[in-house]
Design an enzyme around this catalytic site. Sequence first.
Site, PDB file in Angstrom:
ATOM      1  N   ASP A  79       0.828  -1.211   0.000  1.00  0.00           N
ATOM      2  CA  ASP A  79       0.000   0.000   0.000  1.00  0.00           C
ATOM      3  C   ASP A  79       0.856   1.253   0.000  1.00  0.00           C
ATOM      4  OD1 ASP A  79       0.732  -0.729   2.696  1.00  0.00           O
ATOM      5  OD2 ASP A  79      -0.643   0.815   3.421  1.00  0.00           O
ATOM      6  N   GLU A 146      -0.021  -1.137   5.648  1.00  0.00           N
ATOM      7  CA  GLU A 146       1.072  -0.734   6.537  1.00  0.00           C
ATOM      8  C   GLU A 146       0.934   0.721   6.943  1.00  0.00           C
ATOM      9  OE1 GLU A 146       5.098   0.929   7.569  1.00  0.00           O
ATOM     10  OE2 GLU A 146       3.719   1.482   5.948  1.00  0.00           O
TER      11      GLU A 146
END
Length: 486
Positions: A79, A146
């Site tokens: 991400d 994350e």
Amino acid sequence: MSDILKGLEPERVFRYFEEICAIPHGSGNEKAISDYCVAFAKSHNLWFRQDEANNVIIRKPASEGYEDAPIVMLQGHMDMVCEKNSDVDFDFEKEGLKLRIVDDMIYASGTTLGGDDGIAVAYALAILEDDHLAHPELEVVITTDEEVGMDGARALDVSDLKAKYLLNLDNEEEGQILTSCAGGMKSRAAIPTRHVEWEGVSAVIRISGLKGGHSGAEIHCGRANANRLLGRVLMNLNKELNVGVREVNGGMKDNAIPREAEAKIVLDPEDIQRAMEIKNEFVAAIADEFAVSDPDIRIELNVECNENRQHTIIHPADMERALFVFIQSINGIQTMSMELPGLVESSLNLGIVRTEEDNVNFAWAIRSSKKSLKYLMSDQLQYLAEFVGGTYWYEGEYPHWSFKSDSKLREVVASSYRDLFGKEARIEAIHAGLECGLISEKMPDLDIVAIGPDIHDIHTPGEHLSIPSVERSYRLICDVLSRLKA
């Protein structure tokens, strides 16, 4: 997909990075990029596992002669932080990034680049594809979410993972070998609001031009926080004038130092001139305070409509409580490490302010390498929010990653860097949070370091990735893998 990066070396790395950039992959929107990683594994006949959190684990057998070597994990997250300039029309949910090259750097036009951590995924896929590299058995672990609390790493099932060494590829500074990091949490507060009618002219305060940055990597730079500045502007206006506030909004991510903020206000027509004067006085003071860190700050006060009419505003007493949080909230560096001079030990960032229907909401990113200090900052915010009648909670807590004095992997990476580039790597800790803490908590015997190429201004639309540094860091990763034969 465009071919902006075609011709750059290493070809495999930049090809995969460009493919990744073409797929929307902001935090919480990772199914497509997760499926892309699965499709890669299938097309290369590699074992894979995709879990309910969309984490992807891919295995590759050891190359010839490395069958008895300890297994190595390559790890990064899929991400990215989605930030854009306010004048850029871009949909992170649907559009691929628009890449451009300036000198030897890769940028995205008007948005974050996602080099943090798309380059790690590109490295991993390039290594998995290359059958000429010498390496032990590989476990590639690519996690989700994350940037919003390490939720993917938290959900990761490690029961079938056997690695002895972990190369985390989420560092943004070449030549730096990270060996520990801070832990953290996401803190939230909601200040309840009522609304009343208020007569006057509508105006907007806009704050922009700040550098912003990653609240872990750049918190020590002393950069201005747009949310904090907005609170100060409103406080200065309220000292002399009766200002109605319709809404306050600022920042996009709790872990990004906010670059922009805005307040929609209502003024008495007779107070407009004095409001402009107060704003200009504040601008002069701020320009002096942040002359070095943020020389391009812009603070504007624009009257939207000169018509004197009724507006719905936040009840002045409730806005006073919200303003109290703006001003009294702790922010920035709280303590410096006594063990490692120059390292920030604990900090927090007021990253988001949002006006909702019945609340003004605040969001902070808390970080500390000391668990007790992490909870102290949380307690301080809770006390503050509840003192003014608000509610407080935290989520996304993650542990710090502790330094290990005995690390063969650290020695191998340092030796490889020295031999490849003729200079010493820096063995350091970092204040930003890494997934190493969560993974090491689940696999306490792992020997871990974090490395990566130079990525500048992450979590901002100015983010850029060094092309030559990508090549050097790839050579380092491949060389390290070749040295881990025993």
